[in-house]
Design an enzyme around this catalytic site. Structure first.
Site, PDB file in Angstrom:
ATOM      1  N   GLN A  13      42.702  50.409  41.342  1.00 28.13           N
ATOM      2  CA  GLN A  13      42.816  49.935  42.503  1.00 28.13           C
ATOM      3  C   GLN A  13      44.275  49.612  42.274  1.00 28.13           C
ATOM      4  OE1 GLN A  13      42.056  47.515  46.887  1.00 28.13           O
ATOM      5  NE2 GLN A  13      43.079  45.813  45.075  1.00 28.13           N
ATOM      6  N   LEU A  79      44.573  45.246  32.907  1.00 33.46           N
ATOM      7  CA  LEU A  79      43.479  45.125  34.028  1.00 33.46           C
ATOM      8  C   LEU A  79      42.902  45.596  33.569  1.00 33.46           C
ATOM      9  CD1 LEU A  79      46.987  47.001  36.647  1.00 33.46           C
ATOM     10  CD2 LEU A  79      45.850  44.407  35.901  1.00 33.46           C
ATOM     11  N   SER A 124      41.030  35.843  36.942  1.00 34.54           N
ATOM     12  CA  SER A 124      40.321  36.008  38.561  1.00 34.54           C
ATOM     13  C   SER A 124      40.447  34.459  39.246  1.00 34.54           C
ATOM     14  CB  SER A 124      39.260  37.171  37.577  1.00 34.54           C
ATOM     15  OG  SER A 124      38.702  36.437  39.447  1.00 34.54           O
ATOM     16  N   GLU A 126      37.955  34.098  40.008  1.00 31.42           N
ATOM     17  CA  GLU A 126      36.000  33.562  40.184  1.00 31.42           C
ATOM     18  C   GLU A 126      36.398  32.306  39.298  1.00 31.42           C
ATOM     19  OE1 GLU A 126      32.816  34.878  40.980  1.00 31.42           O
ATOM     20  OE2 GLU A 126      34.255  35.355  42.644  1.00 31.42           O
ATOM     21  N   TYR A 148      31.431  37.856  34.571  1.00 27.72           N
ATOM     22  CA  TYR A 148      32.480  37.920  35.248  1.00 27.72           C
ATOM     23  C   TYR A 148      33.079  36.885  34.849  1.00 27.72           C
ATOM     24  CZ  TYR A 148      36.006  39.713  37.912  1.00 27.72           C
ATOM     25  OH  TYR A 148      37.936  39.619  37.897  1.00 27.72           O
ATOM     26  N   ASN A 177      41.350  37.714  45.904  1.00 26.73           N
ATOM     27  CA  ASN A 177      40.822  38.582  46.426  1.00 26.73           C
ATOM     28  C   ASN A 177      41.418  39.840  47.229  1.00 26.73           C
ATOM     29  OD1 ASN A 177      37.808  37.369  46.636  1.00 26.73           O
ATOM     30  ND2 ASN A 177      37.616  39.078  46.803  1.00 26.73           N
ATOM     31  N   VAL A 188      33.304  44.046  50.675  1.00 27.09           N
ATOM     32  CA  VAL A 188      33.423  44.124  51.775  1.00 27.09           C
ATOM     33  C   VAL A 188      33.718  44.528  52.476  1.00 27.09           C
ATOM     34  CG1 VAL A 188      34.317  41.644  51.883  1.00 27.09           C
ATOM     35  CG2 VAL A 188      32.402  43.001  53.364  1.00 27.09           C
ATOM     36  N   ARG A 190      35.998  47.118  52.341  1.00 30.05           N
ATOM     37  CA  ARG A 190      36.076  48.538  51.856  1.00 30.05           C
ATOM     38  C   ARG A 190      35.034  48.931  53.148  1.00 30.05           C
ATOM     39  NH1 ARG A 190      37.251  53.877  49.754  1.00 30.05           N
ATOM     40  NH2 ARG A 190      37.119  54.268  51.505  1.00 30.05           N
TER      41      ARG A 190
HETATM   42  P1  NAP Z   1      38.783  47.993  39.845  1.00 30.16           P
HETATM   43  O1  NAP Z   1      39.588  48.879  40.804  1.00 30.16           O
HETATM   44  O2  NAP Z   1      37.513  48.638  39.911  1.00 30.16           O
HETATM   45  O3  NAP Z   1      39.335  49.057  38.282  1.00 30.16           O
HETATM   46  C1  NAP Z   1      39.278  48.669  36.887  1.00 30.16           C
HETATM   47  C2  NAP Z   1      40.306  50.083  36.262  1.00 30.16           C
HETATM   48  O4  NAP Z   1      38.948  48.622  35.084  1.00 30.16           O
HETATM   49  C3  NAP Z   1      39.735  50.810  36.661  1.00 30.16           C
HETATM   50  O5  NAP Z   1      40.321  52.043  36.069  1.00 30.16           O
HETATM   51  C4  NAP Z   1      38.615  50.741  35.692  1.00 30.16           C
HETATM   52  O6  NAP Z   1      38.448  52.511  34.882  1.00 30.16           O
HETATM   53  C5  NAP Z   1      38.421  50.300  34.218  1.00 30.16           C
HETATM   54  N1  NAP Z   1      36.972  49.597  33.831  1.00 30.16           N
HETATM   55  C6  NAP Z   1      36.568  49.560  34.025  1.00 30.16           C
HETATM   56  N2  NAP Z   1      35.243  49.534  33.468  1.00 30.16           N
HETATM   57  C7  NAP Z   1      35.822  50.293  32.109  1.00 30.16           C
HETATM   58  C8  NAP Z   1      34.760  50.345  31.055  1.00 30.16           C
HETATM   59  N3  NAP Z   1      33.731  50.507  30.290  1.00 30.16           N
HETATM   60  N4  NAP Z   1      36.280  50.708  29.464  1.00 30.16           N
HETATM   61  C9  NAP Z   1      37.684  51.118  30.260  1.00 30.16           C
HETATM   62  N5  NAP Z   1      38.087  50.993  31.461  1.00 30.16           N
HETATM   63  C10 NAP Z   1      36.468  50.261  32.206  1.00 30.16           C
HETATM   64  O7  NAP Z   1      40.069  46.433  39.740  1.00 30.16           O
HETATM   65  P2  NAP Z   1      40.679  46.585  40.283  1.00 30.16           P
HETATM   66  O8  NAP Z   1      41.321  45.679  42.039  1.00 30.16           O
HETATM   67  O9  NAP Z   1      41.814  47.009  39.830  1.00 30.16           O
HETATM   68  O10 NAP Z   1      41.751  45.079  39.090  1.00 30.16           O
HETATM   69  C11 NAP Z   1      42.054  44.960  38.317  1.00 30.16           C
HETATM   70  C12 NAP Z   1      42.063  43.947  37.052  1.00 30.16           C
HETATM   71  O11 NAP Z   1      42.058  42.886  37.791  1.00 30.16           O
HETATM   72  C13 NAP Z   1      40.956  43.398  36.960  1.00 30.16           C
HETATM   73  O12 NAP Z   1      40.852  43.200  35.544  1.00 30.16           O
HETATM   74  C14 NAP Z   1      39.866  42.759  37.516  1.00 30.16           C
HETATM   75  O13 NAP Z   1      38.435  42.062  37.260  1.00 30.16           O
HETATM   76  C15 NAP Z   1      41.142  41.788  38.271  1.00 30.16           C
HETATM   77  N6  NAP Z   1      40.493  41.279  39.255  1.00 30.16           N
HETATM   78  C16 NAP Z   1      40.778  41.631  40.709  1.00 30.16           C
HETATM   79  C17 NAP Z   1      40.562  41.284  42.076  1.00 30.16           C
HETATM   80  C18 NAP Z   1      40.909  42.026  42.892  1.00 30.16           C
HETATM   81  O14 NAP Z   1      40.692  41.457  43.702  1.00 30.16           O
HETATM   82  N7  NAP Z   1      41.176  43.270  43.152  1.00 30.16           N
HETATM   83  C19 NAP Z   1      40.838  39.960  41.600  1.00 30.16           C
HETATM   84  C20 NAP Z   1      41.017  39.190  40.584  1.00 30.16           C
HETATM   85  C21 NAP Z   1      41.199  40.172  39.260  1.00 30.16           C
HETATM   86  P3  NAP Z   1      37.649  53.506  35.664  1.00 30.16           P
HETATM   87  O15 NAP Z   1      38.697  54.621  36.887  1.00 30.16           O
HETATM   88  O16 NAP Z   1      37.061  54.670  34.876  1.00 30.16           O
HETATM   89  O17 NAP Z   1      36.367  53.018  36.892  1.00 30.16           O
END
Ligand code: NAP
Length: 333
Positions: A13, A79, A124, A126, A148, A177, A188, A190
């Site tokens: 995302q 990310l 995060s 978290e 995590y 979030n 939740v 989505r």
């Molecule tokens: P996301 O949509 O789940 O995207 C995660 C990315 O990481 C995707 O490109 C995914 O690749 C890649 N990834 C997952 N497992 C992997 C693996 N084993 N090897 C290589 N790549 C992998 O997450 P997001 O919402 O964009 O969040 C971006 C970052 O911010 C993450 O680090 C998340 O933990 C952190 N964060 C998010 C939130 C939130 O509310 N969204 C809040 C705090 C922190 P694929 O497309 O191949 O699955």
């Protein structure tokens, strides 16, 4: 000179919204994608032809160093993460290796390459975990509650240590979030937007939910990637708590989403006691004043506008047969 930005997790995302922002600003955007995850490049949609993709296993230190040396990026955004928190209990070690390992390997690559690359780590809220006060800010102690969060905290400290010991320009956003139409359906927000759209179209009849009183600080992903970028444009690398500072309950989430399609949520929501979780005494909610003061950052999209975007997109997807109506019962925030 065209700036190069390197992004791990580009197919996620935030990767999408960040790529969009950087391309608009004239950056060369390069995504590092692991060989076995190539099929997920489709998630980049219309951006797929505008970004460059390097196939690199994020667990391979040497390959990461080579990529950094060859690309000489001005900015790195780390990310990549398995971001659905409940899954981290199924594979704590894999979670640690990807989250902490990738951050450490990338920081080491920048150090070894001798570059002045600016580094962003996706931390995060978290990490605050079992909080003893609300709202939280950059000074709030961390008490992670799951694998995590523990992995994110380790990555966060590694970033701080590399900055302190080696003088790297490394910083992190402690993000709350943030959501968008690109959020996967196990989250939740989505789950609810998809259900409101499915019920409106007569594709499903009910929505199963757990604790409607649980509260979260929910913002729009497009706003949060702007904060990431701003952190790398200021003179001093620092940590920033990034959130809206406003709490909304799951009940408000459901009622707002159903309002978007003109339905009364109370007729469709069924409480499933298996989904009930005790809510925290103190809530995870940001005090984003440092980001406002130092970065001039403030969220632009309201809770209601966010849900409007999500429900509208799900309606369009369902009408075009692009998504399966949701009935998933495993859900997290
Ligand atoms: P996301 O949509 O789940 O995207 C995660 C990315 O990481 C995707 O490109 C995914 O690749 C890649 N990834 C997952 N497992 C992997 C693996 N084993 N090897 C290589 N790549 C992998 O997450 P997001 O919402 O964009 O969040 C971006 C970052 O911010 C993450 O680090 C998340 O933990 C952190 N964060 C998010 C939130 C939130 O509310 N969204 C809040 C705090 C922190 P694929 O497309 O191949 O699955």
């Amino acid at each position: 000179m065209t700036k190069t930005a390197l992004i791990t997790g580009i197919t996620g995302q935030d990767g999408y919204y960040l790529s969009h922002l950087l391309l608009k600003q004239g950056y060369r955007v390069v995504g590092l994608v692991s060989p076995h995850r190539q099929p997920n490049l489709a998630k980049l949609g219309n951006l797929a032809t505008q970004v460059e993709i390097y196939t690199v296993d994020l667990r391979d230190s040497k390959a990461l160093l080579t990529a950094v040396e060859q690309l000489r990026p001005q900015e790195i955004y780390n990310l990549a993460a398995p971001s659905f928190v409940p899954d981290s209990w199924k594979d704590p070690l894999g979670t640690l290796d990807l989250i902490t390992g990738t951050a450490t390997r990338l920081l080491e690559a920048v150090r070894q390459a001798g570059l002045s690359t600016r580094f962003y780590q996706a931390s995060s809220s978290e990490m605050f975990g079992d909080v003893s006060c609300s709202p939280q800010d950059e000074e709030t102690p961390f008490r992670p509650k799951n694998p995590y969060a523990a992995a994110k905290l380790h990555a966060h400290w590694t970033m701080v240590h590399h900055r302190q010991r080696y003088g790297l320009f490394a910083c992190s956003g402690i993000l709350y979030n943030h959501e968008s139409p690109l959020r996967p359906p196990q989250f939740v927000t989505r789950k609810v937007s998809l259900a409101a759209a499915s019920i409106k179209l007569g594709l499903t009849q009910t929505l199963e939910m757990g604790n409607l009183d649980a509260k979260r600080d929910w913002g729009f992903a497009g706003d949060y990637v702007e904060a990431m970028w701003r952190m790398l444009q200021v003179d001093e690398p620092e940590e920033y708590a990034i959130g809206t500072g406003k709490l909304h309950s799951v009940r408000e989430l459901v009622s707002t989403a159903f309002e978007c399609v003109g339905l009364d949520w109370q007729k469709y929501v069924v409480i499933n006691t298996n989904l009930l979780r005790a809510d925290e005494h103190f809530h995870l909610v940001a005090n984003p004043s440092k980001a406002k003061k130092n970065l001039g950052w403030e969220p632009q999209v309201s809770f209601e506008e966010l849900l409007e975007k999500m429900v509208k997109t799900d309606m369009e997807r369902l009408q075009n047969g692009l998504v399966i109506p949701a009935s998933a019962s495993s859900v997290g925030v």
